[in-house]
Structures are given as C-alpha cells and as structure tokens.
Scaffold this active site. Structure first.
Site, PDB file in Angstrom:
ATOM      1  N   LYS A  87      42.538  35.114  38.921  1.00 55.78           N
ATOM      2  CA  LYS A  87      42.506  36.381  39.989  1.00 55.78           C
ATOM      3  C   LYS A  87      41.610  36.222  41.115  1.00 55.78           C
ATOM      4  CE  LYS A  87      42.839  41.245  39.714  1.00 55.78           C
ATOM      5  NZ  LYS A  87      43.700  40.842  41.094  1.00 55.78           N
ATOM      6  N   LYS A 111      32.111  35.528  38.840  1.00 53.40           N
ATOM      7  CA  LYS A 111      32.099  36.957  38.908  1.00 53.40           C
ATOM      8  C   LYS A 111      32.667  37.389  37.687  1.00 53.40           C
ATOM      9  CE  LYS A 111      32.277  37.974  43.815  1.00 53.40           C
ATOM     10  NZ  LYS A 111      32.912  38.752  45.025  1.00 53.40           N
ATOM     11  N   LYS A 123      41.927  32.229  44.356  1.00 56.70           N
ATOM     12  CA  LYS A 123      41.745  32.781  45.813  1.00 56.70           C
ATOM     13  C   LYS A 123      43.098  32.230  46.478  1.00 56.70           C
ATOM     14  CE  LYS A 123      39.085  35.280  48.117  1.00 56.70           C
ATOM     15  NZ  LYS A 123      38.084  36.604  47.537  1.00 56.70           N
ATOM     16  N   THR A 207      33.739  48.027  45.540  1.00 56.82           N
ATOM     17  CA  THR A 207      32.680  46.805  46.014  1.00 56.82           C
ATOM     18  C   THR A 207      31.644  47.967  46.327  1.00 56.82           C
ATOM     19  OG1 THR A 207      34.470  45.432  46.588  1.00 56.82           O
ATOM     20  CG2 THR A 207      32.310  45.284  47.256  1.00 56.82           C
ATOM     21  N   ASN A 238      34.304  47.572  55.170  1.00 56.72           N
ATOM     22  CA  ASN A 238      34.718  48.375  54.052  1.00 56.72           C
ATOM     23  C   ASN A 238      33.598  48.590  53.043  1.00 56.72           C
ATOM     24  OD1 ASN A 238      35.276  47.706  50.670  1.00 56.72           O
ATOM     25  ND2 ASN A 238      37.280  49.019  51.469  1.00 56.72           N
ATOM     26  N   SER A 365      39.834  46.105  40.176  1.00 58.31           N
ATOM     27  CA  SER A 365      41.259  45.466  40.143  1.00 58.31           C
ATOM     28  C   SER A 365      41.627  45.122  38.595  1.00 58.31           C
ATOM     29  CB  SER A 365      40.979  44.032  40.789  1.00 58.31           C
ATOM     30  OG  SER A 365      41.455  44.343  42.132  1.00 58.31           O
TER      31      SER A 365
END
Ligand code: NAD
Length: 431
Positions: A87, A111, A123, A207, A238, A365
């Site tokens: 992911k 992570k 990624k 985030t 963001n 997510s």
C-alpha cells in the site's frame, strides 16, 4: 523541437541518479541494518529488506491537448508483501526518480509495521509536472498509468493512494479505470477517494491529525503544556496547514509558518485563520507579506515544538545544534539527516520520526479500505476515535522500545517497523 525533446529526455535520464534520492535510500538502509542488528536478525533478512521485491517501470503514451503524443515514465515499487497487500501513494512530480520511489516504498513498509496495519509498503510515481497540464491531460495520464500497472495492483495485491500533487479527483479517475477494466465496481482498489465514491471521512486531515496526536504525547513526556506552547511549522500545504489549525484550536501559539518562498514570524502568535483563508491550493501564503524571514531562520526560531512539514533534508549537521525547540515532530518525509538526528538526540531534543509521526494518512487509508470491503461506512467521530487509539498506542510502543533499548525514537521506530515484516517473511519460509 527535436533539440528540446532531446534535452527533456536527458533531464529524465539524469533524474534517475539524483544524489538526494540516493542519500535518502542509503540512509534508510543504514537505519534498517542497525535496527535488524539490534534485534538479532541475520544478513539475509537485511538482503530481503534493502530493496523492493518488485519494481515496475512503465512508459505511458498520452495524447496532449495540442494533438501531439508525449510519452511519460512511471514506476510502481512493491517493497514487501509478507504481511499483506502492499500500500502506498502515487506521486506526480518532475523530480520523481526510481531510487526515490524505492525508498518511499520501504518507508511505507515501516509505517505499516509501526501502526500495525495488515499491509506491506508500496509506492508509485510518474515523472510529470501536473501544474503545467490541463485537466483532460491529467485524466488521460491517470487512466494510462492504471492500465500500465494493472497486472500488479488490485484490492488484495497493491492499493495506491494520493501523494505529492495527486488528489481525490485523480484517485476517482484511477478507480473508475480499474473498475471498467475488471468489469466490476472496485472502490477498494485505491484510497483517498471523494466521499461519494467510497472515500473515508477524516482522510484529508488524517496526516495532520496523526502529527497532532504525536505532538500531544511528546509534550506529555517533556512536561510541556500544549496550551500556550510555541509552535513553528515549516510548510503550509496539506500537512502543515491542517496542523496549524489543530494546534491553534488547541490553544498553542503558532509563532512561525513558512512555504517555499519564505516564512512569517510573530512571537505573540500568528493569525492562523486569516492565513488559512489567504493560502492558495499549493500551500503558499508568504508572498502576500513584505516582512518575511528565510526558511533557515524559521527552523532556528525560539519555540517549544518544531514541525518540518515541507521537504527532505532540512535539519542537517549544519543547523542541528541551533534548533531551539525541545520537541521536533517530522510531518514531512525525511526532513532530518541521520547525523542531525544524532546531534538532536545528544542535546536531549525529543525527535518523533516521520515513519511514526506521519502515519495518520495511511492509517485512515486503511480505514477507508476496510469500509470499502465491508460496504459499511463510519462517521467522522468513529474515524477520529480509532485514529487516536492507533496513534497513541504506536507512539507508546515506540517510546517504550526507545527507553528500554536506550536508542533514539527513529531507531526505535525502525525496530518496531521491521519486526513484523521479518517475522511474517520467516513464517512464510522466505528467510
Ligand atoms: P503540499 O504540497 O501540500 O505542501 C508542501 C508545503 O511545503 C507547501 O507549503 C510548500 O510551499 C512548502 N515547500 C515546498 N518546498 C519548500 C522548501 N524548499 N522550503 C520550505 N517550504 C517548502 O505537501 P504535503 O502533502 O503537505 O506534504 C508535506 C510533507 O509531508 C511531504 O514531505 C510529504 O511527503 C509528507 N507527508 C504528507 C502526507 C499527506 O497526507 N499530505 C502524508 C505523509 C507524509
């Protein structure tokens, strides 16, 4: 025309060897090796972890609005899928390189391990400048990328998401293209979608929310009261802008913020609501003011909490001994070098590393993917409560390892992050 095309190609080829991306990959590998050594894993485990299991390079021909055809280069890296599907986001940027995509996929694995998600890291990226492309061109590129990588992605294989210069609209086009190809509706193929297409509440600010939770936990450890604490944030995109709002609302004094053009400083606290109102969609606001400071100066401001939320390599051995904050929380990926981490740690500064602090995005997510799989959707409050629980537990876990093993929070995070992947690889009989 031919000459400028040649130059463009040369730029792309050179881009694959950018020293900064090489540094990021090398330093990530160094910390992984140290973490595995501390945990007693063998060289074979490191050999498995140091590179993605799969790396796909694709060439995507796109018809531009003027009728010409431009061929874009894209990548998808799948670091390790021992724990579960991979992911991670897709980045649209002129500086994307294969090495950078590899390093980012490794960070995603870490992570996922740190916040204990049933995923490995992936990624993607495309070398392009979305700021110079029209909406229809971006749509064709997004759809072309999905067609090009369709064999290796899917809701139970590898699940993309937004990253730098990609957003919920791009995720919607990608999901639509995948669903059309497979001939069934497939919201779980991608996360970061608009809410009406199965996106999750709370994803956009996730985030910054995760960073806020880490700041609160770190402040407790340092005996700092958030109310009245002085906060400096580099980057007002963001991550930085939502964070400024959350800190301001919690009663902290945001005394400095910055963007690519410079910073704003007020020791009495900036008017965050006013700045949020004025910022543009690329996270810039400082251009509207005369009295600005440089980004270097911003990092060294007198404050309690410093949050780099912009780009890589901002705190280095050049300025680490001039940082005045007692707590540094990395919202950006890779803002502090290994050498600077050592200097800060020796000075007693509590540094919460990127792989932990910015994991709120991938956590929500994951919640989005779970909701898509269930076909049952949660309220904003349910999302926030679950995120809070995950981030607090993850911070606690890393902090405990850090104190028990007498290592900094970065190394402790890597130790937590690699363990699950290594164990899963071992149980599968890979190592
Ligand atoms: P963004 O593009 O929305 O904003 C970036 C901000 O940084 C902008 O204000 C920009 O002006 C500023 N900036 C760019 N170059 C700069 C420079 N040289 N000096 C100072 N400021 C500069 O990006 P974002 O999504 O907020 O991401 C910021 C960082 O956080 C990145 O490292 C990203 O990888 C990381 N991150 C973001 C998320 C997320 O969900 N947004 C998740 C995990 C990690």
């Amino acid at each position: 025309m031919e000459g400028s095309e040649k130059l463009e190609n040369e730029k792309t080829e050179k881009g694959t060897d950018k020293p900064e991306s090489q540094n990021v990959l090398t330093s990530t590998r160094t910390v992984i090796k140290t973490a595995l050594d501390k945990l007693g894993y063998s060289q074979e485990v490191y050999d498995l972890m140091k590179e993605p299991l799969r790396m796909m390079t694709v060439r995507i021909p796109i018809r531009m609005d003027d009728g010409s055809i431009k061929v874009f280069t894209g990548y998808r890296a799948q670091h390790n899928d021992a724990v579960g599907p991979t992911k991670g986001g897709v980045r649209f940027h002129p500086d994307v390189t294969e090495t950078e995509v590899k390093a980012l996929s490794i960070w995603m694995s870490l992570k996922a391990g740190i916040v204990d998600l049933p995923y490995g890291g992936g990624k993607g990226g495309i070398i392009c400048d979305p700021r110079e492309m029209s909406f229809p061109e971006l749509e064709r590129l997004s759809r072309g990328y999905v067609r090009a990588i369709s064999q290796i992605v899917g809701p139970t294989k590898d699940i993309p998401a937004p990253d730098v210069f990609t957003n919920s609209q791009i995720m919607a086009w990608m999901m639509d293209e995948y669903s059309r190809m497979k001939e069934f509706d497939s919201p779980g193929f991608i996360t970061g979608k608009p809410i009406v297409l199965g996106g999750s509440h709370g994803r956009e600010s996730a985030t910054a929310k995760g960073v806020t939770i880490c700041i609160n936990e770190a402040a407790k450890k340092k005996g700092i009261n958030i109310e009245g604490a002085r906060v400096v944030i580099q980057g007002f995109g963001n991550a930085g802008s939502f964070l400024a709002k959350f800190m301001h609302d919690a009663g902290a004094k945001v005394v400095g913020i910055s963007d690519v053009y410079g910073g704003l400083h007020d020791p009495d606290g900036l008017d965050i609501d006013y700045l949020l109102d004025r910022r543009d969609s690329f996270g810039t606001v400082s251009k509207l003011f005369k009295d600005t400071i440089g980004n270097d100066e911003l990092l060294e401001l007198d404050c309690d909490i410093l949050v780099p939320a912009a780009i890589e390599n901002q705190i280095t051995e050049r300025n680490a001994d001039k940082i005045k904050a007692q707590i540094v929380v990395e919202a950006a990926n890779g803002p502090t070098t290994i050498e600077a981490t050592r200097i800060l740690s020796e000075r007693g500064v509590l540094l919460v590393p990127d792989v932990l602090a910015s994991a709120g995005g991938v956590t929500v997510s994951y919640f989005e993917w779970v909701q898509n799989n269930q076909g049952y959707y949660w309220t904003e409050q349910e999302v926030q409560e679950r995120l809070e629980k995950v981030m607090v537990n993850s911070f606690d876990n890393v902090y405990k390892v850090s104190t028990a093993r007498n290592v900094d929070m970065r190394l402790a995070s890597y130790m937590v992050g690699v363990r699950k992947m290594s164990e899963a690889s071992r149980f599968r009989g890979w190592i």
